[in-house]
Write an enzyme that holds these catalytic residues in place. Structure first.
Site, PDB file in Angstrom:
ATOM      1  N   LYS A 110       0.816  -1.212   0.000  1.00 35.99           N
ATOM      2  CA  LYS A 110       0.000   0.000   0.000  1.00 35.99           C
ATOM      3  C   LYS A 110       0.854   1.269   0.000  1.00 35.99           C
ATOM      4  CE  LYS A 110      -4.254  -1.985   0.806  1.00 35.99           C
ATOM      5  NZ  LYS A 110      -3.968  -3.327   1.290  1.00 35.99           N
TER       6      LYS A 110
HETATM    7  C1  LIG Z   1      -4.565  -4.400   0.822  1.00 35.14           C
HETATM    8  C2  LIG Z   1      -3.771  -5.607   0.771  1.00 35.14           C
HETATM    9  C3  LIG Z   1      -4.063  -6.629  -0.134  1.00 35.14           C
HETATM   10  C4  LIG Z   1      -5.247  -6.576  -1.056  1.00 35.14           C
HETATM   11  O1  LIG Z   1      -5.092  -5.601  -2.048  1.00 35.14           O
HETATM   12  P1  LIG Z   1      -6.358  -5.060  -2.825  1.00 35.14           P
HETATM   13  O2  LIG Z   1      -5.845  -3.977  -3.669  1.00 35.14           O
HETATM   14  O3  LIG Z   1      -7.332  -4.587  -1.798  1.00 35.14           O
HETATM   15  O4  LIG Z   1      -6.906  -6.204  -3.603  1.00 35.14           O
HETATM   16  C5  LIG Z   1      -3.232  -7.735  -0.159  1.00 35.14           C
HETATM   17  N1  LIG Z   1      -2.185  -7.845   0.682  1.00 35.14           N
HETATM   18  C6  LIG Z   1      -1.883  -6.883   1.557  1.00 35.14           C
HETATM   19  C7  LIG Z   1      -0.743  -7.083   2.468  1.00 35.14           C
HETATM   20  C8  LIG Z   1      -2.648  -5.739   1.628  1.00 35.14           C
HETATM   21  O5  LIG Z   1      -2.333  -4.806   2.513  1.00 35.14           O
END
Ligand SMILES: *Cc1c(COP(=O)(O)O)cnc(C)c1O
Length: 453
Positions: A110
């Site tokens: 993120k």
């Molecule tokens: C948010 C997140 C996901 C999922 O990603 P999306 O874009 O919501 O599909 C997967 N792994 C981690 C560690 C995340 O923080």
């Protein structure tokens, strides 16, 4: 210069430019913003990426979307500051590569979106003399990444809502130990409740003059930078086409890849890896969509999403239309209604999807440690399991989205020892926390927001 405009997946709201799409977050018709066209990257440019650093590739890709919106020197400065960490790709065996997106300051993928978004929003806030309040609901990792990315940004306050009992201590501390312009709220409820309160606040006429904006993965400024690492992976590997296995929750990561494909990146297929929230693989198989409500609690907690918000974008791009049916006050009365069926054949050609159980995740973490001496985190393990189930014979890039050090309890339970905890997380442990606790009640949340002014 010609700007790229954005339309709504619900087809009612008028077209807007990037700035408006970013600051609004969501169109007034409750759809999601989509670019009306995708700038193209040709093979010659793709080859040129081989010699470029990550942030230079980011600049090349993002400047195609942002011409006429942000001056190039400013954009260059934003991406250079945002992407100042490693992005390793490791060959695991003949067929499998892992792309590590966990080396940013909060150790989850993120950071890629959050840091870019914060830079862009700060630019728009200062340029237009606005004071923004960024509202975000988090299922775990978004909150920390957004808090870290927006910390000390000028003209911006951040309010983060998290489900009080569904996140880990480290995840919570990533949000609650910063203070200053970062305000965290523990909600007595689930992630979906957090998301609903945030959505209602955006559409509340009484809050219109507060300059509320969203940092959830529905915001287009979070999506565009997530296309970059797909280009990057291609540039670092010597294959004509690639398959990606993407651990998916709200489908923002996946949509980043789909955008890259739309821009011309040769992606053969996406493996959509989900945990026990299995609405998507079922949909792909049957053509019928049924969200998982309430969402299931799995050890890959950032993927506990039973009705992915970015699904509306995906279905839209494949010629369909899905929306949440609402009453006059904006409350959802039916989630995920398919108004027009997408081209299922084309979807099935471009995507395969597998639901992975917690048990399979634990088994894979153990196996990969024994076999390859690597420690997968539960999210990356979902992607690796889906890759194995797919029995692909061509090279696959499996995306690792978080550092295992974020989940010491789970890893210890499986491997018998705690993973190394990255420095940026370790320093959080001794820090003091500050956060508010609220009941799952829109009226109370609204009052809370109004007092922030
Ligand atoms: C948010 C997140 C996901 C999922 O990603 P999306 O874009 O919501 O599909 C997967 N792994 C981690 C560690 C995340 O923080």
């Amino acid at each position: 210069m010609k700007k790229i405009l954005y339309r709504s997946t619900n087809r009612k709201a008028r077209y807007v430019d990037f700035k408006e799409a970013v600051l609004k977050g969501q169109p007034a018709d409750y759809g999601l913003f989509m670019p009306i066209e995708f700038p193209q990257v040709n093979q010659y440019e793709l080859n040129s990426f081989k010699k470029k650093e990550y942030y230079e590739i980011a600049f090349s890709i993002l400047s195609k979307f942002l011409s006429g919106e942000i001056p190039e020197e400013k954009l260059y400065e934003i991406v250079k500051k945002s992407y100042n960490f490693e992005v390793p790709i490791e060959k695991i065996n003949e067929n499998l590569y892992i792309l590590y997106l966990d080396r940013g300051p909060t150790c989850s993928f993120k950071d890629f979106a959050g840091r870019f978004m914060a830079g862009v929003m700060e630019y728009f806030a200062k340029e237009n003399d606005l004071n923004l309040i960024v509202l975000v609901a988090t299922s775990g990792d978004t909150g920390g990444a957004i808090a870290n990315a927006f910390y000390n940004k000028e003209n911006i306050k951040v309010v983060i809502l998290f489900p009080k009992d569904e996140i880990t201590e480290i995840q919570r501390k990533q949000m609650t130990t910063l203070n200053r312009n970062v305000i965290s709220v523990a909600l007595n409820g689930k992630f979906d409740d957090c998301q609903n309160l945030v959505k209602r606040a955006f559409n509340d006429a009484d809050l219109k003059n507060m300059n509320l904006t969203s940092a959830n993965s529905i915001n287009i400024s979070r999506l565009l930078p997530q296309s970059v690492y797909y280009f990057y992976a291609y540039s670092r590997l010597d294959f004509k086409k690639l398959i990606f296995s993407v651990p998916s929750g709200n489908f923002g990561n996946l949509m980043g890849g789909v955008i890259a494909k739309k821009m011309g990146l040769p992606v053969e297929k996406f493996i959509v890896a989900v945990n026990e929230n299995d609405e998507f693989p079922k949909f792909l198989k049957t053509g019928k969509y049924k969200p998982v409500i309430p969402s299931k609690k799995c050890n890959s907690n950032a993927m506990n999403v039973g009705h992915p918000s970015n699904l509306a974008r995906l279905i839209d791009l494949y010629g369909g239309w899905i929306y949440d049916e609402r009453d006059d006050s904006g409350r959802v009365i039916r989630y995920g209604v398919i108004k027009e069926q997408p081209d299922m054949e084309k979807l099935r050609k471009d995507f395969i999807s597998f639901s992975i159980t917690d048990e399979e995740v634990e088994k894979a973490i153990k196996e990969y440690y024994v076999k390859y001496k690597i420690i997968l985190d539960p999210h990356g393990a979902v992607a690796v399991c889906a890759y194995e189930k797919s029995s692909m014979k061509e090279p696959v890039v499996s995306i690792e989205t978080a550092n295992p050090g974020k989940f010491p309890e789970i890893i210890k339970k499986i491997l018998g020892f705690e993973p190394e905890i990255p420095e940026s997380l370790r320093i959080l442990i001794s820090k003091d926390e500050n956060y508010f606790i609220l009941e799952n009640d829109y009226g109370k949340f609204k009052e809370f927001l109004m007092e922030l002014r």
